[in-house]
Design an enzyme around this catalytic site. Sequence first.
Site, PDB file in Angstrom:
ATOM      1  NE  ARG A  42      -3.455  -2.326   2.828  1.00  0.00           N
ATOM      2  CZ  ARG A  42      -3.130  -3.487   3.395  1.00  0.00           C
ATOM      3  NH1 ARG A  42      -1.908  -3.634   3.905  1.00  0.00           N
ATOM      4  NH2 ARG A  42      -3.990  -4.479   3.470  1.00  0.00           N
ATOM      5  CE  LYS A  67      -7.605  -1.642   5.513  1.00  0.00           C
ATOM      6  NZ  LYS A  67      -8.332  -1.791   4.227  1.00  0.00           N
ATOM      7  CG  HIS A 132      -4.735   0.572  -3.872  1.00  0.00           C
ATOM      8  ND1 HIS A 132      -4.106   0.387  -2.653  1.00  0.00           N
ATOM      9  CD2 HIS A 132      -5.737  -0.360  -3.907  1.00  0.00           C
ATOM     10  CE1 HIS A 132      -4.693  -0.595  -1.994  1.00  0.00           C
ATOM     11  NE2 HIS A 132      -5.682  -1.061  -2.730  1.00  0.00           N
ATOM     12  NE  ARG A 135      -2.841  -3.684  -1.253  1.00  0.00           N
ATOM     13  CZ  ARG A 135      -2.371  -4.531  -0.353  1.00  0.00           C
ATOM     14  NH1 ARG A 135      -1.068  -4.752  -0.275  1.00  0.00           N
ATOM     15  NH2 ARG A 135      -3.173  -5.165   0.482  1.00  0.00           N
ATOM     16  CG  HIS A 158      -5.892  -8.947   1.350  1.00  0.00           C
ATOM     17  ND1 HIS A 158      -5.953  -9.441   0.066  1.00  0.00           N
ATOM     18  CD2 HIS A 158      -5.766  -7.599   1.229  1.00  0.00           C
ATOM     19  CE1 HIS A 158      -5.860  -8.433  -0.784  1.00  0.00           C
ATOM     20  NE2 HIS A 158      -5.742  -7.320  -0.107  1.00  0.00           N
ATOM     21  CE1 TYR A 167      -6.406  -7.269  -6.830  1.00  0.00           C
ATOM     22  CE2 TYR A 167      -6.464  -8.355  -4.689  1.00  0.00           C
ATOM     23  CZ  TYR A 167      -6.325  -7.213  -5.450  1.00  0.00           C
ATOM     24  OH  TYR A 167      -6.112  -6.000  -4.830  1.00  0.00           O
TER      25      TYR A 167
END
Length: 201
Positions: A42, A67, A132, A135, A158, A167
């Site tokens: 990120r 995150k 982003h 990414r 994640h 994805y």
Amino acid sequence: MPRKPIRLPVVLSLEEITTFFDSIPSLKHRTILMVAYAAGLRVSEVVHLKVTDIDSKRMVIRVNQGKNRKDRYVMLSPRLLEVLRTYWHDAHPRDWLFPGDIPGHPITRTAVARICALARQRSGITKPVTPHSLRHAFATHLLETGTDVRRIQLLMGHRSLATTSRYLRIATSTVCATASPFDLLPHPAPIPSPPPAPEYF
């Protein structure tokens, strides 16, 4: 309540990624965006990297407090390591890997977004490109080369596998390489052409 539409991110191809990087004249700016793509980080994680987070002995990059306030390790590409060493010899960063204009502070996310927007203009790419987007491209290109979804989840940081699984819907080379069950059906015997009608009836 109407359901919110789910939109898939637009993903750059490998050729577009190459064109994008080639359009960035500044070594520092190019390195920042290469790190975002090569490690799937990120933008907030890229700007907060420190020189000591690059571990060339173990070939990993340490992401501190990403995150959800979680630390993780991601791969350090040998090619990216070469780029980082070239950048280090040129800029000699001491603490923050990518220092900003204010002494003692890293480059800002806003500055990286501006760098990305300018690079998109120079490259002539018509697709939307943000930090982003790199990414998204990282995850999609890994899937298309056969990387396991669970491993990508760990690399991306994640919390849920469902987030990573989206994805699968945009990895076009993987989707298009799947054989349709229609191709498994036996081919019907060719229909013989009817004999010509006789002349007298």
